[in-house]
Design a protein around this motif. Structure first.
Motif, PDB file in Angstrom:
ATOM      1  N   SER A 128      22.204   3.200   7.558  1.00  0.00           N
ATOM      2  CA  SER A 128      21.269   4.135   7.100  1.00  0.00           C
ATOM      3  C   SER A 128      21.025   5.233   7.671  1.00  0.00           C
ATOM      4  O   SER A 128      20.158   6.219   7.626  1.00  0.00           O
ATOM      5  CB  SER A 128      19.879   3.413   7.211  1.00  0.00           C
ATOM      6  OG  SER A 128      19.673   2.977   8.737  1.00  0.00           O
ATOM      7  N   ASP A 185      21.120   8.528   5.731  1.00  0.00           N
ATOM      8  CA  ASP A 185      20.121   9.010   4.726  1.00  0.00           C
ATOM      9  C   ASP A 185      19.325  10.192   5.746  1.00  0.00           C
ATOM     10  O   ASP A 185      18.567  10.942   4.868  1.00  0.00           O
ATOM     11  CB  ASP A 185      19.048   7.716   4.641  1.00  0.00           C
ATOM     12  CG  ASP A 185      19.728   6.421   4.167  1.00  0.00           C
ATOM     13  OD1 ASP A 185      20.930   6.756   3.573  1.00  0.00           O
ATOM     14  OD2 ASP A 185      19.122   5.585   3.960  1.00  0.00           O
ATOM     15  N   ARG A 239      10.115  10.015  -1.502  1.00  0.00           N
ATOM     16  CA  ARG A 239      11.522  10.180  -2.253  1.00  0.00           C
ATOM     17  C   ARG A 239      11.912   8.514  -2.584  1.00  0.00           C
ATOM     18  O   ARG A 239      11.218   7.738  -1.965  1.00  0.00           O
ATOM     19  CB  ARG A 239      12.744  10.431  -1.242  1.00  0.00           C
ATOM     20  CG  ARG A 239      12.354  12.098  -0.850  1.00  0.00           C
ATOM     21  CD  ARG A 239      13.661  12.159  -0.023  1.00  0.00           C
ATOM     22  NE  ARG A 239      13.575  13.873   0.297  1.00  0.00           N
ATOM     23  CZ  ARG A 239      14.646  14.418   0.841  1.00  0.00           C
ATOM     24  NH1 ARG A 239      15.784  13.906   1.117  1.00  0.00           N
ATOM     25  NH2 ARG A 239      14.512  15.837   1.144  1.00  0.00           N
ATOM     26  N   ALA A 254      14.553   5.882  -2.129  1.00  0.00           N
ATOM     27  CA  ALA A 254      15.775   5.384  -1.280  1.00  0.00           C
ATOM     28  C   ALA A 254      17.024   5.594  -1.796  1.00  0.00           C
ATOM     29  O   ALA A 254      17.214   5.057  -2.887  1.00  0.00           O
ATOM     30  CB  ALA A 254      15.258   4.506  -0.433  1.00  0.00           C
ATOM     31  N   THR A 306      19.247   3.257  -1.290  1.00  0.00           N
ATOM     32  CA  THR A 306      19.813   1.974  -1.388  1.00  0.00           C
ATOM     33  C   THR A 306      18.697   1.351  -2.306  1.00  0.00           C
ATOM     34  O   THR A 306      17.846   1.706  -2.977  1.00  0.00           O
ATOM     35  CB  THR A 306      19.713   1.432  -0.187  1.00  0.00           C
ATOM     36  OG1 THR A 306      18.110   1.438   0.549  1.00  0.00           O
ATOM     37  CG2 THR A 306      20.546   1.855   1.037  1.00  0.00           C
ATOM     38  N   THR A 329       9.631   7.513   7.231  1.00  0.00           N
ATOM     39  CA  THR A 329      10.438   8.069   8.243  1.00  0.00           C
ATOM     40  C   THR A 329       9.833   9.423   8.836  1.00  0.00           C
ATOM     41  O   THR A 329       9.461  10.008   8.114  1.00  0.00           O
ATOM     42  CB  THR A 329      11.982   8.414   7.910  1.00  0.00           C
ATOM     43  OG1 THR A 329      11.906   9.458   6.874  1.00  0.00           O
ATOM     44  CG2 THR A 329      12.774   7.371   7.758  1.00  0.00           C
ATOM     45  N   TRP A 334       9.786   6.745   1.698  1.00  0.00           N
ATOM     46  CA  TRP A 334      10.829   5.971   0.563  1.00  0.00           C
ATOM     47  C   TRP A 334      10.464   4.834  -0.019  1.00  0.00           C
ATOM     48  O   TRP A 334       9.888   3.908   0.612  1.00  0.00           O
ATOM     49  CB  TRP A 334      12.000   5.875   1.647  1.00  0.00           C
ATOM     50  CG  TRP A 334      12.586   6.878   2.602  1.00  0.00           C
ATOM     51  CD1 TRP A 334      12.226   7.323   3.807  1.00  0.00           C
ATOM     52  CD2 TRP A 334      13.497   7.865   2.283  1.00  0.00           C
ATOM     53  NE1 TRP A 334      12.761   8.494   3.977  1.00  0.00           N
ATOM     54  CE2 TRP A 334      13.685   8.743   3.423  1.00  0.00           C
ATOM     55  CE3 TRP A 334      14.464   7.988   1.049  1.00  0.00           C
ATOM     56  CZ2 TRP A 334      14.711   9.709   3.334  1.00  0.00           C
ATOM     57  CZ3 TRP A 334      15.564   9.097   1.280  1.00  0.00           C
ATOM     58  CH2 TRP A 334      15.666  10.040   2.405  1.00  0.00           C
ATOM     59  N   SER A 366      12.694   2.076  -1.868  1.00  0.00           N
ATOM     60  CA  SER A 366      13.879   1.238  -2.187  1.00  0.00           C
ATOM     61  C   SER A 366      13.623   0.351  -3.359  1.00  0.00           C
ATOM     62  O   SER A 366      13.247  -0.685  -3.189  1.00  0.00           O
ATOM     63  CB  SER A 366      14.445   0.512  -1.212  1.00  0.00           C
ATOM     64  OG  SER A 366      15.797  -0.136  -1.564  1.00  0.00           O
TER      65      SER A 366
END
Length: 566
Positions: free
Chosen positions: A117, A120, A340, A342, A344, A352, A365, A367
């Protein structure tokens, strides 16, 4: 980009010097931390995940604690730093001495995921950026090799994660290693802002991606052939291990049985509140019927991840605009928060933080599990507040920003889940208090998230300590199977996310309850201060955020026992 505060810099102290030196040591030992903070010079490296490498972290913690001996705080900022360093590093040494740090493996936050990760967070705009990425892909095999060495050593000492976690990580690492997996896509899609990579650089990246894939295939094979056969079937970790984990995640020691009983009561309170809101959506409606009405409302539905991203960004930007200068101090450099999707598809929503100089802003993020492309705004409005403003972004970015007040360890390294996640849940309730969840649907969504967090307290403590199941939810003692049915009744999330969360709680003991228990402790601190005649909500928030993410016992001492610092 400048991030200097307008406030005059506080003189650095001997305790600050020790904290800063510890941060420098951590950056040297953990290149991924350097990348996270935007510190150059380590972008092609990984930490040493072997027993010897982990031992160097323990040695650094002991050295720092020894350096603090005999030092006296010169002000309340120093007092918090001293308190927090002793509490955080002392717990890290307890984990090291337990030997479980060598066995770290679960479905969400272990070296198996973290080695992948970190890519990323690496920028991709220039050739230099891709040189760093290519270099780091070539370093993946050594990182995986060290990790396998630690897992093997832990296995030889009788410490292995539960079979369920090993099986899931086998699936994850097999996907990372696949011909269409993360590393293959990373190389295939590589380009700068100006176009394709030079042939030589692309060749190096292709080779690095291939070596990373091979390393992950090797990890999957090790897990399948060596770890899985000896992995225990039982998911529950027991009281001793759970109590230590709970202290790590909370920065406070709580009575686990009392907390479990409170979780049961809190869950009942939230369900009653949901029933009341359901009646506002439609008189006489049940919670399920009210949700169905909300889900079928076209105005509350979003189709596709592009539309989801745009909606998240608009809501986040509006919250920042509304709250800045009114309820919170939000400097201009902190007003950028990127939303955003993610890279994955494992499920979950996370934040983050910004780099130390804010050249990479804070990011939210999402996912998205495979096959999911429809989203409901009523269910997720509170999540944006949780991850963004006034939640994690305001909390984390404020600490990063306050360089004139806090040392580098306090600003960029110290993080306690109960403090951070407790604040984010407090932020959700605060937005209700401030009138941002007046819409019954958005209010239902907030209550749904609060219900999930209360249910996690009951599930996590109940299953891992094998306590009695509350009468409303069954009989006997908790098992994972009973727990899954309980979660399904209380977590209104997709099947993919439910499976992910179920495994997460079983494999990461003590972490999930830290959200709701952290919120409880935050609210207790505020209540104690509200009893004082000079209480001011904005000043409370300012002081609290300027402390940074310390353990909750440290926070309580700093907020209640020390005078305010503006």
């Amino acid at each position: 980009m400048t991030t200097e505060s307008a406030a005059p810099a506080r003189p650095r102290t001997a305790i600050d010097a020790v904290a800063d030196a510890h941060t420098d040591t951590l950056v040297a030992l953990d290149p991924s931390l350097a990348t996270t903070l935007g510190i150059p010079g380590h972008d092609t490296e990984f930490q040493d995940f072997s027993p010897a490498g982990l031992g160097r972290f323990a040695a650094a913690e002991r050295k720092t604690l020894q350096a603090l001996e005999g030092l006296e705080p010169v002000d309340d900022v120093d007092a918090v730093t001293l308190d927090a360093l002793r509490e955080r590093l002392g717990l890290q040494l307890e984990i090291h001495d337990s030997g479980w740090n060598l066995a770290e493996l679960n479905n969400i936050d272990s070296p198996a995921q973290n080695i992948r990760s970190i890519f990323d967070l690496m920028p991709t705009d220039t050739e230099e950026h891709w040189v760093n990425i290519a270099g780091r892909t070539h370093s993946v095999p050594a990182a995986i090799s060290g990790y396998i060495e630690s897992l093997r050593t832990a296995k030889d000492n009788g410490k292995v994660s539960a079979r369920r976690q090993v099986s899931i990580v086998i699936e994850q690492t097999t996907k990372y290693a696949a011909e269409d997996g993360f590393f293959a896509k990373l190389a295939a899609d590589a380009k700068t802002a100006d176009g394709p990579l030079p042939a030589e650089l692309q060749e190096k990246l292709d080779a690095g991606a291939a070596s990373a894939r091979a390393a992950y295939a090797g990890l999957a094979a090790f897990l399948q052939e060596e770890l899985l056969p000896v992995a225990p079937e039982k998911d529950a970790v027991g009281r001793e291990r759970y109590a230590l984990a709970s202290r790590v995640f909370l920065g406070a020691a709580v009575d686990l049985e009392e907390t479990y009983a409170w979780g049961v009561e809190e869950l009942e309170r939230i369900i009653a509140a949901q029933e009341q809101v359901a009646g506002q959506i439609k008189p006489g409606a049940s919670i399920a019927e009210a949700k169905e009405i909300l889900n079928s409302d076209p105005a509350r539905r979003i189709k596709g991840t592009d539309a989801l991203t745009a909606w998240m960004q608009e809501l986040s930007d509006r919250a920042i605009s509304d709250l800045a200068g009114v309820h919170f101090e939000i400097p201009d450099v902190m007003k950028t928060l990127e939303c955003r999707i993610a890279p994955t598809d494992e499920g979950g929503i996370y934040y983050t933080g910004p780099t130390d100089d804010f050249s990479r802003p804070g990011r939210m993020w999402w996912s998205v599990p495979p096959g999911e492309d429809t989203f409901t705004t009523w269910a997720e409005t509170t999540t944006v507040f949780h991850e963004g403003v006034p939640g994690h972004h305001l909390q984390v970015a404020t600490a990063v920003y306050r360089r004139e007040l806090l040392n580098s360890w306090r600003r960029n390294v110290c993080w306690t889940s109960g403090h951070g996640e407790g604040w984010a849940l407090y932020a959700e309730k605060l937005m209700e208090e401030l009138g941002y969840l007046k819409d019954p649907g958005d209010h239902m969504g907030m209550l749904d998230m609060q219900r999930m967090r209360a249910a996690r307290v009951v599930f996590d403590i109940g299953v891992h300590l094998e306590l009695d199941v509350p009468a409303r939810w069954g009989t006997g003692t908790w098992t994972p199977e009973k727990g899954f049915d309980f979660l399904k009744a209380n977590l209104d999330i997709s099947e993919g996310n439910l499976q992910f969360e179920f495994a997460r709680y079983l494999g990461w003991p003590g972490q999930a309850p830290s959200y709701k228990v952290g919120q409880r402790l935050w609210e207790q601190i505020r209540a104690a201060l509200e009893a004082r005649p000079d209480f001011d909500l904005k000043a409370f928030h300012t002081k609290a955020l300027n402390i940074g993410s310390v353990g909750l016992d440290t926070l309580k001492r700093a907020m209640i026992d020390q005078p305010a610092r503006r």
